[in-house]
Design a protein around this motif. Structure first.
Motif, PDB file in Angstrom:
ATOM      1  N   THR A   1      47.246 145.543 162.512  1.00 21.29           N
ATOM      2  CA  THR A   1      48.448 145.716 163.330  1.00 21.29           C
ATOM      3  C   THR A   1      49.471 146.557 162.561  1.00 21.29           C
ATOM      4  OG1 THR A   1      49.605 143.770 162.454  1.00 21.29           O
ATOM      5  CG2 THR A   1      48.068 143.417 164.294  1.00 21.29           C
ATOM      6  N   ASP A   2      50.516 146.993 163.272  1.00 16.35           N
ATOM      7  CA  ASP A   2      51.582 147.739 162.599  1.00 16.35           C
ATOM      8  C   ASP A   2      52.228 146.908 161.501  1.00 16.35           C
ATOM      9  OD1 ASP A   2      51.165 149.962 164.142  1.00 16.35           O
ATOM     10  OD2 ASP A   2      52.957 149.727 165.384  1.00 16.35           O
ATOM     11  N   ALA A   3      52.354 145.603 161.722  1.00 19.34           N
ATOM     12  CA  ALA A   3      52.945 144.740 160.701  1.00 19.34           C
ATOM     13  C   ALA A   3      52.052 144.668 159.464  1.00 19.34           C
ATOM     14  CB  ALA A   3      53.186 143.347 161.262  1.00 19.34           C
ATOM     15  N   ASP A   4      50.728 144.567 159.662  1.00 24.39           N
ATOM     16  CA  ASP A   4      49.789 144.599 158.529  1.00 24.39           C
ATOM     17  C   ASP A   4      49.981 145.872 157.716  1.00 24.39           C
ATOM     18  OD1 ASP A   4      48.537 142.249 159.449  1.00 24.39           O
ATOM     19  OD2 ASP A   4      47.074 143.381 160.622  1.00 24.39           O
ATOM     20  N   LEU A   5      50.021 146.992 158.431  1.00 29.39           N
ATOM     21  CA  LEU A   5      50.126 148.293 157.766  1.00 29.39           C
ATOM     22  C   LEU A   5      51.484 148.461 157.102  1.00 29.39           C
ATOM     23  CD1 LEU A   5      48.394 150.450 160.520  1.00 29.39           C
ATOM     24  CD2 LEU A   5      47.453 149.859 158.271  1.00 29.39           C
ATOM     25  N   PHE A   6      52.535 147.920 157.720  1.00 28.43           N
ATOM     26  CA  PHE A   6      53.865 148.011 157.101  1.00 28.43           C
ATOM     27  C   PHE A   6      53.877 147.324 155.741  1.00 28.43           C
ATOM     28  CE2 PHE A   6      57.791 145.866 156.038  1.00 28.43           C
ATOM     29  CZ  PHE A   6      58.654 146.949 155.921  1.00 28.43           C
TER      30      PHE A   6
END
Length: 266
Positions: free
Chosen positions: A210-215
Motif C-alpha cells: 500500500t502507499d502507507a507501506d511504501l511511505f
C-alpha cells in the motif's frame, strides 16, 4: 478456524450503542462467534466436547422435524454471536439449514463484519482505528485513509507523528493540539512522501504494497541517506528504494502476513 469471542470483538471495535431488535430469522452462515463458549465449538459449530454429542442427540429426539426454539444472539456489524442455543446452531449447521430464528440484541458499530472474518482482521481494524484517533488524524483529516498491509505499521507511524509533534512544539514554543500536529504532519511529511513515491512509480513496481507501506520504506531510506547527505529528500529516497531488489522469499512472507481492516459501514 475458531469461533470469535464477543468480548474480544467489543474490545477491538468501537461499540457506539445497543438496541433490542426482537425475534427474527438470521443467516446461519453469519453466526461467527459466541458470548462465552468460543472454545467449545469450532467456526463451523462442530462440538469440541464429548458431552455435546449427547446434547445434540437429545435435541434431535426432542425436535424430530427440526423446528427448535429461537436462539439468543448479539449482532455486531452484520455478524452474530450466540449467547444461548449453541447446540441448536450446531444442528442447523449439520443439516445445512440456511436460516434460524433468533432473539437479537444489536451492538452498534461503525464496521461491517463479514462471515469469513478472522482475528487478524479485528487486530488490524483496532490498530488502524488507534492510529487515526490517537494521532489526531481522525479529527484533522477525517476523509484520509491510511492502510498498511501488516499491523506493525500503525504503531510505527503513530510514533513518527508524535515525534513530529515534539519538533513542532519546539519550533513554536507551545504545545499544539493533536489534530494540529496531525494536520501539519500529513501536509508536510506524509503527502509529500506519497507524491515522491508515486513520481517514481513505486506503487506499480510494488503492487502488493500500500502507499502507507511504501511511505514508511522511503521514510527509512531518507533517514539512512541523510547520514551522509543531510539534504536528501523524499525524491532521492524514492529513487534509492526503486533500485533495491526484493527477494522472492521476502515477498512471499509479506503476502502471507498481509491482512486488511474491516470495511466501514455507510
Amino acid at each position: 478456524m475458531d469461533l470469535l469471542a464477543l468480548d474480544d470483538v467489543r474490545r477491538r471495535l468501537r461499540i457506539v450503542g445497543q438496541t433490542y431488535d426482537g425475534l427474527r430469522s438470521i443467516e446461519v452462515v453469519r453466526i461467527v462467534g459466541s458470548l462465552d463458549r468460543s472454545s467449545d465449538f469450532d467456526r463451523d459449530f462442530r462440538p469440541r466436547l464429548r458431552r455435546s454429542q449427547q446434547r445434540l442427540a437429545s435435541l434431535r429426539e426432542a425436535f424430530p422435524e427440526g423446528k427448535m426454539p429461537p436462539i439468543e444472539a448479539f449482532e455486531v456489524g452484520g455478524a452474530f454471536f450466540v449467547s444461548d442455543g449453541h447446540h441448536r446452531v450446531a444442528l442447523a449447521r449439520q443439516d445445512d439449514v440456511d436460516f434460524i430464528d433468533a432473539d437479537v440484541t444489536v451492538l452498534e458499530t461503525n464496521y461491517t463484519i463479514p462471515p469469513d472474518v478472522d482475528v487478524r482482521q479485528l487486530v488490524h481494524t483496532e490498530q488502524q482505528r488507534r492510529l487515526l484517533t490517537e494521532s489526531g488524524l481522525a479529527a484533522a483529516r477525517p476523509d484520509v485513509v491510511i492502510e498498511f498491509s501488516r499491523t506493525g505499521g500503525y504503531p510505527e507511524l503513530l510514533e513518527l507523528i508524535k515525534a513530529h509533534g515534539y519538533d513542532l512544539a519546539r519550533r513554536r514554543g507551545a504545545l499544539p493540539e493533536p489534530a494540529e500536529v496531525a494536520a501539519d504532519w500529513y501536509d508536510t511529511v506524509f503527502a509529500p512522501g506519497v507524491a515522491a513515491l508515486q513520481r517514481e512509480s513505486l506503487p506499480a513496481s510494488y503492487s502488493y504494497k500500500t502507499d502507507a507501506d511504501l511511505f514508511l520504506w522511503i521514510y527509512q531510506r531518507r533517514r539512512s541517506l541523510q547520514v551522509l547527505n543531510p539534504a536528501a529528500d523524499f525524491d532521492a529516497a524514492a529513487r534509492d528504494a526503486h533500485g533495491q531488489r526484493v527477494s522472492r522469499r521476502f515477498r512471499k512472507e509479506f503476502l502471507r502476513e498481509r491482512s486488511t481492516p474491516l470495511p466501514q459501514r455507510d
